[in-house]
Design an enzyme around this catalytic site. Sequence first.
Site, PDB file in Angstrom:
ATOM      1  N   GLU A 179       0.801  -1.224   0.000  1.00  0.00           N
ATOM      2  CA  GLU A 179       0.000   0.000   0.000  1.00  0.00           C
ATOM      3  C   GLU A 179       0.838   1.280   0.000  1.00  0.00           C
ATOM      4  O   GLU A 179       0.712   2.122   0.900  1.00  0.00           O
ATOM      5  CB  GLU A 179      -0.970  -0.027   1.191  1.00  0.00           C
ATOM      6  CG  GLU A 179      -1.848  -1.266   1.139  1.00  0.00           C
ATOM      7  CD  GLU A 179      -2.766  -1.430   2.336  1.00  0.00           C
ATOM      8  OE1 GLU A 179      -2.756  -0.562   3.227  1.00  0.00           O
ATOM      9  OE2 GLU A 179      -3.487  -2.430   2.380  1.00  0.00           O
ATOM     10  N   ASN A 205       2.066  -4.542  -3.379  1.00  0.00           N
ATOM     11  CA  ASN A 205       0.669  -4.931  -3.207  1.00  0.00           C
ATOM     12  C   ASN A 205      -0.135  -3.692  -2.818  1.00  0.00           C
ATOM     13  O   ASN A 205       0.313  -2.892  -1.986  1.00  0.00           O
ATOM     14  CB  ASN A 205       0.635  -5.980  -2.074  1.00  0.00           C
ATOM     15  CG  ASN A 205      -0.675  -6.695  -1.938  1.00  0.00           C
ATOM     16  OD1 ASN A 205      -1.215  -7.193  -2.930  1.00  0.00           O
ATOM     17  ND2 ASN A 205      -1.190  -6.772  -0.722  1.00  0.00           N
ATOM     18  N   HIS A 264     -10.328  -5.774  -2.614  1.00  0.00           N
ATOM     19  CA  HIS A 264     -11.372  -5.712  -1.586  1.00  0.00           C
ATOM     20  C   HIS A 264     -12.541  -4.946  -2.193  1.00  0.00           C
ATOM     21  O   HIS A 264     -12.550  -3.710  -2.215  1.00  0.00           O
ATOM     22  CB  HIS A 264     -10.845  -4.984  -0.335  1.00  0.00           C
ATOM     23  CG  HIS A 264      -9.827  -5.776   0.420  1.00  0.00           C
ATOM     24  ND1 HIS A 264     -10.127  -6.948   1.066  1.00  0.00           N
ATOM     25  CD2 HIS A 264      -8.497  -5.563   0.623  1.00  0.00           C
ATOM     26  CE1 HIS A 264      -9.046  -7.424   1.650  1.00  0.00           C
ATOM     27  NE2 HIS A 264      -8.035  -6.611   1.395  1.00  0.00           N
ATOM     28  N   GLU A 279      -6.158 -10.377  -2.166  1.00  0.00           N
ATOM     29  CA  GLU A 279      -6.973 -10.293  -0.937  1.00  0.00           C
ATOM     30  C   GLU A 279      -8.455 -10.200  -1.283  1.00  0.00           C
ATOM     31  O   GLU A 279      -9.226  -9.488  -0.625  1.00  0.00           O
ATOM     32  CB  GLU A 279      -6.542  -9.071  -0.103  1.00  0.00           C
ATOM     33  CG  GLU A 279      -5.066  -9.082   0.277  1.00  0.00           C
ATOM     34  CD  GLU A 279      -4.643  -7.898   1.143  1.00  0.00           C
ATOM     35  OE1 GLU A 279      -5.527  -7.226   1.694  1.00  0.00           O
ATOM     36  OE2 GLU A 279      -3.424  -7.667   1.257  1.00  0.00           O
ATOM     37  N   ASP A 301     -12.229 -10.096  -1.668  1.00  0.00           N
ATOM     38  CA  ASP A 301     -13.528 -10.343  -1.043  1.00  0.00           C
ATOM     39  C   ASP A 301     -14.505  -9.308  -1.599  1.00  0.00           C
ATOM     40  O   ASP A 301     -14.100  -8.301  -2.178  1.00  0.00           O
ATOM     41  CB  ASP A 301     -13.492 -10.344   0.494  1.00  0.00           C
ATOM     42  CG  ASP A 301     -12.804  -9.151   1.121  1.00  0.00           C
ATOM     43  OD1 ASP A 301     -12.648  -8.112   0.442  1.00  0.00           O
ATOM     44  OD2 ASP A 301     -12.437  -9.248   2.311  1.00  0.00           O
TER      45      ASP A 301
END
Length: 618
Positions: free
Chosen positions: A182, A223, A259, A288, A290
């Site tokens: 990030e 990432n 996300h 990641e 979802d």
Amino acid sequence: MTLAPAPPYGRRQRTLRRRPIIAMAVAAVALLSVQSAAAAPPAAPGTAGAAVAAAPPTLNQLAAAKGRYFASATDNPELSDTAYTATLGSEFGQITPGNSMKWDTTEPTRGQFSFARGDAVVSFAQAHGEGVRGHTLVWHSQLPGWVSALPASEVRSAMESHIAGEAGHYKGQVKAWDVVNEPFNDDGTYRTSPFYNAMGKSYVTYALQAARAADPGAKLYINDYNTDGMGAKSDAMYNLVRDLKAAGVPIDGVGFQAHLATQYGFPSQMQQNLQRFADLGVDVALTELDVRMVLPADATKLATQSTYYRQVTEACLAVSRCVGITIWDYTDKYSWVPGTFSGQGSACLWDENLQPKPVLDAVRTALGYTGTADTQAPTVPTGLAVTGTTSSSVSLSWAASTDDVGVSGYDIFRGGTQVGSSTAAAFTDSGLTPSTAYAYTVRAKDAAGNVSARTAEVTGTTAGGSTGGGSLKVQYKNNDSAPGDNQIKPGIQLVNTGSSAVGLASVKVRYWFSGESGASAYSSWCDWAVIGCGSVNQSVGTSGSGTTGADHYLEVGFSGGSLAAGASTGEMQLRFNKTDWSNFSETDDYSRGTNTAFADAPKIAVYVGSTLVWGTAP
Ligand code: G3I
């Protein structure tokens, strides 16, 4: 339609909503229908040749068929939940520790590393044949206070020491590292952090270089979230990766957290975005994934969720350098979402009771599962044959089976009991008893659990017969022209006259002689042997025999290996003497011959274990 921009995943919602009971009921009904569609009886062991209804392949099997992995995040407290770990350990090809490799866990105090929690995740993965994604080495969040408190001049060395310590500890055990996590704000500017503040954007380069030095085998990633589609933030990431590649900085991949939320729309042009990164010469991965929603869940939101998961999966499959997908835990039971976004949830593929949700079928379908169970069994293996035996093993081979989807392996049975599995068309059954006949059958299986009928039986008999007429014999020649001097020099070779290999570890050869008067202690030697004296051992013992010329023996053994059917050890030139070098009188020795060319020697014995298999003992 104009979509509201996705907020940072970490922004907390102000309104706290409770999940109405009616929503739970809707979800439960939906789940029941999925369960009945997905649940299928497992393949019945030994069901010969029958078409066996089988459970769907795992997500990772489906992904692997497309050259990808399918992975899940996990966390240490979850590993004691056996219902949870049953799926974690079987459905996925890789896991990511959600928290336990972060800086606040691994180096809470400067220079004092703590890897117990990360190690536990690695151990779980290894025990279940899964890989590990390391997450994460350099991140502004979950950073211990001592890092933020450092003077700028010390941040680089602290960062490099952290990377060396952690990536060094996990060297060879993680497939990929989220080295930098990030780095950007949503507008594409660099996020301020102790690292950026101290080093500017160069911290990314320094971190990647330190990670490469610490674990040259790990794939090194940057990432981030909200970089999944085209936009200012992904443009910034693109420019960074382009510049790093151009400068020769070690960067292997870019992670897209993904996300997502049903209320914010699907990221713009995800596939094209992944592709432009891949075109820079790096791998890409969804790291990641979802898809949360504002609760209560309803059919519309769940359908949107299924569409999003499907679109992400399809985007990855469409980009050849997209190596795999990680979901940010597989179950709503352990999702990070409700704890961060009040009133949101239902983001995962399995629900809070660990039951599959409709969206799981959508992902399976996107991965190529047709929903039609693979019910066709592989063909029965042909040509099963014994290819070798030792006193403790039987080796088998057979011709490979075929299957409409693919043969995943073979089960081997001794009598009625399965004694092993093999992915190759060969198997060695070991730990067996000498001189014993064993009957074998083999069946083929596929990934869906279908099994073929078993082959006809073949029998293999271990070597080392107890009949006294086994397959080993000894040949001897006299290498000693002076029968009255102080040394005895037999030339011995062991021959396998049988039709199968014989293991040598338990084979002993005995040559009897008379010690005469003089010292009772002996020295013995192997002067030369075709198989190498290093494979041969020899010693002199007292026989206890009253037969003339047989009160002692030279015993020859082997360090291991096996003697193939029809093969000979070749000559072993042996020699021994009494420690006082007093003379022998060899002419009446029990095992001695006068032949100077090799001939069968019935008065030199061969034992397998304690069983006489050749010759006559005095
Ligand atoms: O360990 C403490 C526990 O002792 C305490 O009782 C409890 C009370 O809230 O908190 C526990 O710590 C929590 C920790 O997860 C472990 O469960 C923290 O509060 C909580 O903030 C922390 O959340 C993690 C979050 O990162 C922190 O930023 C999530 O589990 C983790 O899934 C999440 O993962 C991040 C990725 O690393 C980066 N990308 C976004 C992703 C989701 O936020």
